[in-house]
Design an enzyme around this catalytic site. Structure first.
Site, mmCIF file in Angstrom:
data_model
loop_
_atom_site.group_PDB
_atom_site.id
_atom_site.type_symbol
_atom_site.label_atom_id
_atom_site.label_comp_id
_atom_site.label_asym_id
_atom_site.label_seq_id
_atom_site.Cartn_x
_atom_site.Cartn_y
_atom_site.Cartn_z
ATOM 1 N N HIS A 76 -3.863 -53.762 -17.932
ATOM 2 C CA HIS A 76 -3.465 -54.625 -19.051
ATOM 3 C C HIS A 76 -4.748 -55.110 -19.691
ATOM 4 O O HIS A 76 -5.741 -55.365 -18.999
ATOM 5 C CB HIS A 76 -2.668 -55.838 -18.562
ATOM 6 C CG HIS A 76 -1.314 -55.492 -18.031
ATOM 7 N ND1 HIS A 76 -0.244 -55.222 -18.848
ATOM 8 C CD2 HIS A 76 -0.860 -55.361 -16.761
ATOM 9 C CE1 HIS A 76 0.819 -54.940 -18.096
ATOM 10 N NE2 HIS A 76 0.470 -55.011 -16.823
ATOM 11 N N HIS B 296 5.365 -48.830 -3.954
ATOM 12 C CA HIS B 296 4.567 -50.013 -3.616
ATOM 13 C C HIS B 296 5.244 -50.922 -2.595
ATOM 14 O O HIS B 296 5.562 -52.075 -2.885
ATOM 15 C CB HIS B 296 4.162 -50.807 -4.865
ATOM 16 C CG HIS B 296 5.212 -50.872 -5.957
ATOM 17 N ND1 HIS B 296 6.480 -51.352 -5.748
ATOM 18 C CD2 HIS B 296 5.166 -50.502 -7.258
ATOM 19 C CE1 HIS B 296 7.160 -51.271 -6.882
ATOM 20 N NE2 HIS B 296 6.390 -50.768 -7.811
ATOM 21 N N HIS C 286 1.502 -42.729 -7.856
ATOM 22 C CA HIS C 286 2.056 -43.843 -8.666
ATOM 23 C C HIS C 286 0.948 -44.473 -9.523
ATOM 24 O O HIS C 286 0.148 -45.258 -9.025
ATOM 25 C CB HIS C 286 2.650 -44.910 -7.726
ATOM 26 C CG HIS C 286 3.365 -46.009 -8.452
ATOM 27 N ND1 HIS C 286 4.571 -46.531 -8.018
ATOM 28 C CD2 HIS C 286 3.049 -46.720 -9.568
ATOM 29 C CE1 HIS C 286 4.958 -47.496 -8.835
ATOM 30 N NE2 HIS C 286 4.040 -47.637 -9.789
ATOM 31 N N ALA D 141 2.225 -58.553 -15.327
ATOM 32 C CA ALA D 141 1.971 -58.201 -13.932
ATOM 33 C C ALA D 141 1.290 -56.835 -13.880
ATOM 34 O O ALA D 141 1.668 -55.925 -14.603
ATOM 35 C CB ALA D 141 3.283 -58.144 -13.172
ATOM 36 N N LYS E 118 12.996 -42.463 -12.039
ATOM 37 C CA LYS E 118 12.461 -43.756 -11.587
ATOM 38 C C LYS E 118 13.466 -44.853 -11.909
ATOM 39 O O LYS E 118 13.843 -45.060 -13.067
ATOM 40 C CB LYS E 118 11.134 -44.055 -12.302
ATOM 41 C CG LYS E 118 10.556 -45.440 -12.014
ATOM 42 C CD LYS E 118 9.803 -45.506 -10.699
ATOM 43 C CE LYS E 118 9.427 -46.922 -10.289
ATOM 44 N NZ LYS E 118 8.115 -47.345 -10.735
ATOM 45 N N HIS F 156 11.583 -48.844 -7.897
ATOM 46 C CA HIS F 156 10.967 -50.171 -7.887
ATOM 47 C C HIS F 156 11.967 -51.054 -7.157
ATOM 48 O O HIS F 156 12.975 -51.472 -7.727
ATOM 49 C CB HIS F 156 10.713 -50.685 -9.311
ATOM 50 C CG HIS F 156 10.017 -52.005 -9.304
ATOM 51 N ND1 HIS F 156 8.710 -52.174 -9.695
ATOM 52 C CD2 HIS F 156 10.436 -53.232 -8.882
ATOM 53 C CE1 HIS F 156 8.346 -53.434 -9.530
ATOM 54 N NE2 HIS F 156 9.388 -54.109 -9.046
ATOM 55 N N ASN G 128 7.229 -46.151 -17.710
ATOM 56 C CA ASN G 128 7.549 -47.435 -18.368
ATOM 57 C C ASN G 128 6.590 -47.733 -19.513
ATOM 58 O O ASN G 128 5.994 -48.794 -19.599
ATOM 59 C CB ASN G 128 7.576 -48.591 -17.350
ATOM 60 C CG ASN G 128 6.220 -48.847 -16.712
ATOM 61 O OD1 ASN G 128 5.401 -47.932 -16.591
ATOM 62 N ND2 ASN G 128 5.961 -50.085 -16.306
ATOM 63 N N ASP H 292 -0.460 -47.715 -7.897
ATOM 64 C CA ASP H 292 0.182 -48.594 -8.882
ATOM 65 C C ASP H 292 -0.870 -49.217 -9.800
ATOM 66 O O ASP H 292 -0.734 -50.374 -10.215
ATOM 67 C CB ASP H 292 1.032 -49.675 -8.215
ATOM 68 C CG ASP H 292 1.997 -50.328 -9.212
ATOM 69 O OD1 ASP H 292 2.178 -49.773 -10.309
ATOM 70 O OD2 ASP H 292 2.562 -51.382 -8.881
ATOM 71 N N ARG I 148 -0.128 -45.780 -19.583
ATOM 72 C CA ARG I 148 0.133 -46.399 -20.898
ATOM 73 C C ARG I 148 0.090 -45.383 -22.036
ATOM 74 O O ARG I 148 0.311 -44.195 -21.829
ATOM 75 C CB ARG I 148 -0.845 -47.545 -21.189
ATOM 76 C CG ARG I 148 -1.078 -48.520 -20.045
ATOM 77 C CD ARG I 148 0.157 -49.269 -19.664
ATOM 78 N NE ARG I 148 -0.161 -50.345 -18.725
ATOM 79 C CZ ARG I 148 0.719 -50.846 -17.870
ATOM 80 N NH1 ARG I 148 1.951 -50.401 -17.820
ATOM 81 N NH2 ARG I 148 0.388 -51.824 -17.054
ATOM 82 N N HIS J 144 -0.003 -45.967 -13.766
ATOM 83 C CA HIS J 144 0.407 -46.250 -15.151
ATOM 84 C C HIS J 144 -0.746 -45.886 -16.082
ATOM 85 O O HIS J 144 -1.838 -46.435 -15.957
ATOM 86 C CB HIS J 144 0.758 -47.732 -15.308
ATOM 87 C CG HIS J 144 1.889 -48.140 -14.422
ATOM 88 N ND1 HIS J 144 3.193 -48.125 -14.840
ATOM 89 C CD2 HIS J 144 1.905 -48.540 -13.131
ATOM 90 C CE1 HIS J 144 3.974 -48.510 -13.824
ATOM 91 N NE2 HIS J 144 3.214 -48.757 -12.780
#
Ligand code: DOR
Ligand code: ZN
Length: 348
Positions: A251, A174, A14, A264, A99, A136, A42, A247, A18, A16
């Protein structure tokens, strides 16, 4: 006391990555230790069809700096998917699964599902093709306290999904609560990923004196000591139903300023396996790290275990405050704190 450990090369189930410059910067932190990663869909334009999935997979692999790194992509489930394309992509292993983001539960989940019953046809397809539903698991409703979202999701949605699709493989992503751990343990065909931050932080690290620490703010939010202990026990001891999923969710620091639109997500991939090793060591469970990091995941996903090994040496290191490159500046999880393990090498 051990000064070195050798484990089968891990996977991160898991992450991200981007897009754009952010993807360019962060991908190498995952590929430096993991052979495979599930790249969450996402992105700002969510990955909902086979062409986007192939392009995203190739983009990540190209940026990984490794020739055997593999990005596995789940489809971002919406209530208007092209079902033929979805079935085709599952059948051809373009999608590893689907997902489920409940609408507005987290970052870029505005395309997520409002009425989960309306996509039961998608769960049926996943079940038939023996592919995984990644969830999620939070119900975001104004009458539900932020700390109870996982519990409500389990009671009001997951319980019913489990009952309706008995052969459907589910990953509760998560897992953040004792209640979630218990649900995974006591039901069939369901596993859970556990992040480092949910095993290191409690809500006091996020919410203090009416202030929020933006760098510890993630979804699901971290909870109580009891939940942390339960997650540590689930990861570290005698349980094949839990595996590594950071996870890691970068950012830019400017988006982490305290304001109404606080993003988040916690970025941990620059020190992920080192953090897990420190946690397992604290629990006197280093001998179980490999199961969690490298065996339970592929077993659940019906994939081969990796054939290379990773060596970690006991060596203290202070985590730098930022990951910074070009226009990208991200706060590292565990910034300025000491971790006790260092990646030494990958070997065949
Ligand atoms: O804290 C989170 N950040 N939780 C998620 O589920 C998504 C992630 C993100 O994409 O930023
Ligand atoms: Zn995530």
């Amino acid at each position: 006391m051990k000064n070195s450990i050798k484990i089968i090369q891990p996977d991160d189930w898991h992450v991200h990555f981007r897009e754009g410059e952010m993807l360019n910067v962060v991908t190498k932190y995952s590929s430096r230790v993991n052979r495979r990663c599930i790249a969450m869909p996402n992105t700002s334009t969510p990955i909902t069809n086979s062409i986007e999935a192939i392009n995203y997979k190739n983009l990540i692999q190209k940026n990984s700096g490794k020739n055997n790194f593999e990005a596995l992509i789940p489809c971002y489930l919406t209530d208007n998917l092209d079902i033929d394309d979805f079935e085709y992509a599952l059948h051809n292993n373009i999608f590893i699964g689907g997902k489920l983001y409940p609408n507005n539960a987290t970052t870029n989940s505005q395309y997520g599902v409002n009425d989960i019953k309306k996509i039961y046809n998608i769960f049926e397809i996943l079940e038939k093709q023996n592919k995984t539903l990644l969830i999620h698991g939070e119900l975001n409703r104004s009458d539900i306290d932020i700390f109870d979202r996982e519990k409500y999701f389990i009671d009001e949605e997951l319980y019913q999904i489990r009952k309706s699709f008995k052969d459907l493989k589910i990953v509760l992503e998560h897992v953040s609560s004792d209640y979630g751990v218990d649900f995974v343990k006591t039901n069939i065909n369901i596993a859970g990923t556990i992040t480092p931050h949910h095993m290191l932080l409690t809500k006091e690290d996020v919410f203090k004196d009416e202030e929020i620490n933006p760098h510890h703010y993630c979804m699901p939010v971290v909870k109580n000591e009891k939940d942390l202990t339960s997650l540590r026990n689930a990861a570290c001891f005698n349980n094949s139903k839990f595996f590594l999923g950071t996870d890691s969710a970068p950012h830019h620091v400017v988006d982490k300023k305290q304001n109404d639109s606080l993003k988040a997500g916690i970025f941990s991939s620059s020190n992920s396996i080192e953090l897990y090793a420190s946690i397992f060591e604290e629990e006197n469970a280093l001998e179980n790290l490999e199961k969690f990091s490298s065996i339970n995941g592929p077993k659940f996903y019906n994939l081969d275990v990796n054939d290379q090994y990773l060596i970690l040496d006991k060596e203290d290191k202070i985590v730098p405050e930022y990951t910074e490159e070009g226009n990208i500046k991200i706060k590292n999880f565990y910034a300025n704190k000491k971790i006790h393990w260092k990646v030494a090498q990958l070997e065949v």
